[in-house]
Design an enzyme around this catalytic site. Structure first.
Site, short mmCIF file in Angstrom:
data_model
loop_
_atom_site.label_atom_id
_atom_site.label_comp_id
_atom_site.label_asym_id
_atom_site.label_seq_id
_atom_site.Cartn_x
_atom_site.Cartn_y
_atom_site.Cartn_z
N ARG A 174 16.02 8.79 57.90
CA ARG A 174 16.59 8.66 59.19
C ARG A 174 17.67 9.55 59.65
NH1 ARG A 174 18.43 3.45 62.95
NH2 ARG A 174 18.03 4.50 65.30
N HIS A 175 17.62 10.10 60.99
CA HIS A 175 19.19 10.70 61.00
C HIS A 175 20.37 9.54 60.36
CE1 HIS A 175 19.23 8.77 64.58
NE2 HIS A 175 18.35 8.72 65.35
N GLY A 176 21.66 10.23 60.88
CA GLY A 176 22.51 9.24 61.58
C GLY A 176 23.19 8.81 62.43
N GLU A 177 23.93 7.88 62.55
CA GLU A 177 24.25 6.82 63.39
C GLU A 177 24.56 7.92 64.97
OE1 GLU A 177 27.24 3.22 64.06
OE2 GLU A 177 28.32 4.76 64.61
N ASN A 212 22.94 4.84 69.63
CA ASN A 212 22.88 3.58 69.24
C ASN A 212 23.77 2.85 69.12
OD1 ASN A 212 21.73 6.33 65.81
ND2 ASN A 212 20.29 5.29 67.77
N GLN A 244 16.64 6.70 72.44
CA GLN A 244 17.51 7.68 72.88
C GLN A 244 15.48 8.30 73.12
OE1 GLN A 244 20.67 9.19 70.43
NE2 GLN A 244 19.33 7.95 68.97
N ARG A 286 19.95 15.22 66.65
CA ARG A 286 20.87 14.96 66.13
C ARG A 286 20.03 14.65 64.65
NH1 ARG A 286 16.83 11.59 69.89
NH2 ARG A 286 16.11 10.75 69.32
N GLU A 335 10.95 11.14 67.85
CA GLU A 335 10.60 10.13 67.67
C GLU A 335 9.81 10.09 69.17
OE1 GLU A 335 10.78 7.55 67.01
OE2 GLU A 335 12.84 6.79 67.27
N ASN A 349 8.19 9.15 72.05
CA ASN A 349 8.70 9.36 73.97
C ASN A 349 8.60 8.27 74.74
OD1 ASN A 349 8.62 10.42 76.50
ND2 ASN A 349 8.05 12.28 75.82
N GLY A 392 14.42 6.26 63.71
CA GLY A 392 13.63 5.09 62.84
C GLY A 392 12.02 4.94 63.63
#
Length: 205
Positions: free
Chosen positions: A7-10, A14, A20, A57, A81, A83, A150
Site C-alpha cells: 500500500r502507498h505511503g500516508e 489519510n 481518496q 501517491r 483504488e 472509485n 488499501g
C-alpha cells in the site's frame, strides 16, 4: 511468481480520514519516511519489476522503492483504488451527514450498492485480477512489486485467496504494509499461497 503487494505511503487525506478513491493528495512527511524505510528493507531482495497505480501517491511510493534496484516503476491504471464517485474528497462524517440513506444502505450491502459515479467492489476485483493474470504470463518465476491502495489490495488478496468479497474488509491494510503472495503450479485448488499479509515490522526500525 512471487508478488509483493504494497500500500502507498500516508497522505494528508489519510490523516483527515477523507475518501481518496481516484483523487490524489501528496504523501505526508510520514508517508515519505515510510517509503524510505520500505525501500531500505527491500534493498537486498532481488526484484525483477515494480508496478504501480498511476495515482500520484502510489507512483511516488513506488519510485522510492524501485530506486535501489535501478528500476523504473511501470504505471498501470488497473491498480487504482476503488472509485468512490461523489464521496471522493469528503470525510466519513461529511458522507454520513450528506448521504445518510446511501451510507446506511452501503454499510448493509457494499457489494451491490453503488456510490453515484463510483465502482462496485466486484468491478474493482475484476480489473485487479486481469492485471495479475497478465503478470503471471509475463513474470513467471520472477519477483514483482505492485504498489496500490488499501481498498483495492483487500479486494485483490481476498480474490486470490478465495475469501468472499463481502469479508474483504476483514483484511486490514496499513500504509506501506507488505503482503507476500506466491503463485505456483501443481498446488491443486491453492494456486496462490500467502506467506504474510500486511507486515509492517520494517516500519518500526
Amino acid at each position: 511468481m512471487d508478488l509483493l503487494l504494497i500500500r502507498h505511503g500516508e497522505t494528508s487525506w489519510n490523516q483527515e480520514q477523507r475518501y481518496q478513491g481516484q483523487q490524489d493528495s501528496p504523501l505526508s512527511e510520514q508517508g515519505i519516511l515510510q517509503a524510505e524505510k520500505t525501500a531500505a528493507f527491500l534493498a537486498d531482495m532481488h526484484i525483477d519489476a515494480v508496478y504501480t497505480s498511476d495515482l500520484l501517491r502510489a507512483k511516488r511510493t513506488a519510485e522510492v522503492i524501485a530506486r535501489p534496484h535501478g528500476l523504473t516503476p511501470i504505471a498501470d491504471p488497473r491498480l487504482r483504488e476503488i472509485n468512490f464517485g461523489e464521496w471522493e474528497g469528503l470525510t466519513r462524517h461529511e458522507v454520513q451527514a450528506n448521504y445518510p440513506e446511501l451510507f446506511a444502505a452501503r454499510f448493509r450491502d457494499h457489494l451491490n450498492v453503488r456510490v453515484p459515479g463510483g465502482e462496485l467492489p466486484g468491478e474493482v476485483a475484476e480489473r485487479l485480477l486481469d492485471f495479475v493474470r497478465e503478470l503471471e504470463s509475463r513474470h513467471a518465476h520472477q519477483t514483482v512489486v505492485a504498489v496500490s491502495h488499501g481498498g483495492a489490495l483487500r479486494l485483490l488478496i481476498a480474490s486470490l485467496m478465495g475469501i468472499p468479497l463481502d469479508r474483504s474488509y476483514c483484511l486490514h491494510m496499513d500504509n506501506l504494509g507488505i503482503s507476500h503472495l506466491s503463485a505456483r503450479t501443481g498446488r491443486g485448488r491453492c494456486v496462490w499461497q500467502a506467506h504474510y499479509i500486511n507486515s509492517t515490522a520494517h516500519l518500526l526500525v
